[in-house]
Write a protein that holds these residues in place. Structure first.
Motif, PDB file in Angstrom:
ATOM      1  N   ILE A  95     100.168  41.472  98.082  1.00 29.22           N
ATOM      2  CA  ILE A  95      98.750  41.088  98.121  1.00 29.22           C
ATOM      3  C   ILE A  95      98.596  39.816  98.938  1.00 29.22           C
ATOM      4  CG2 ILE A  95      96.852  40.172  96.715  1.00 29.22           C
ATOM      5  CD1 ILE A  95      97.754  42.193  94.523  1.00 29.22           C
ATOM      6  N   ASP A  96      99.475  38.847  98.712  1.00 27.93           N
ATOM      7  CA  ASP A  96      99.425  37.593  99.463  1.00 27.93           C
ATOM      8  C   ASP A  96      99.681  37.835 100.948  1.00 27.93           C
ATOM      9  OD1 ASP A  96      99.385  34.514  99.256  1.00 27.93           O
ATOM     10  OD2 ASP A  96     101.217  34.931 100.390  1.00 27.93           O
ATOM     11  N   LEU A  97     100.673  38.658 101.274  1.00 28.49           N
ATOM     12  CA  LEU A  97     100.954  38.975 102.671  1.00 28.49           C
ATOM     13  C   LEU A  97      99.736  39.617 103.330  1.00 28.49           C
ATOM     14  CD1 LEU A  97     102.879  39.170 105.071  1.00 28.49           C
ATOM     15  CD2 LEU A  97     103.684  41.348 104.123  1.00 28.49           C
TER      16      LEU A  97
ATOM     17  N   THR B 147      95.135  39.745 107.193  1.00 26.36           N
ATOM     18  CA  THR B 147      93.697  39.936 107.426  1.00 26.36           C
ATOM     19  C   THR B 147      92.956  38.614 107.597  1.00 26.36           C
ATOM     20  OG1 THR B 147      93.234  39.995 105.056  1.00 26.36           O
ATOM     21  CG2 THR B 147      93.665  42.113 106.149  1.00 26.36           C
ATOM     22  N   GLU B 148      93.720  37.529 107.704  1.00 31.43           N
ATOM     23  CA  GLU B 148      93.191  36.175 107.877  1.00 31.43           C
ATOM     24  C   GLU B 148      92.347  35.711 106.701  1.00 31.43           C
ATOM     25  OE1 GLU B 148      91.501  35.527 111.761  1.00 31.43           O
ATOM     26  OE2 GLU B 148      93.386  36.055 112.742  1.00 31.43           O
ATOM     27  N   GLY B 149      92.648  36.236 105.501  1.00 32.29           N
ATOM     28  CA  GLY B 149      92.031  35.707 104.289  1.00 32.29           C
ATOM     29  C   GLY B 149      92.576  34.319 103.989  1.00 32.29           C
TER      30      GLY B 149
END
Length: 71
Positions: free
Chosen positions: A34-36, A41-43
């Motif tokens: 999820i972190d990756l 996605t530039e979140g």
């Protein structure tokens, strides 16, 4: 001495900082992915100016296309 405990950056579950915790600082593979995905996605972004100016890269791309069209 007890191993330090950190919170998983994704779900905030406690994680023991040991060699056995193979996903540390994440609690599991899912939280790690999820972190990756957030980075991809530039979140997540590192603050500051970009290393390459977007306008410069557009100009460079246009110049390379012009040169490629030359015989």
């Amino acid at each position: 001495m007890a191993a330090p405990e950190v919170k998983c950056p994704t779900c905030n579950k406690p994680v023991q900082w040991t060699k056995e915790a193979k996903f540390r600082p994440f609690c599991c593979h899912r939280c790690r992915m999820i972190d990756l995905g957030d980075w991809v996605t530039e979140g997540h972004k590192i603050p500051g100016e970009r290393a390459v100016d977007e306008m410069m890269s557009e100009e460079l791309a246009a110049e390379l296309l012009r040169q490629a069209d030359k015989p």
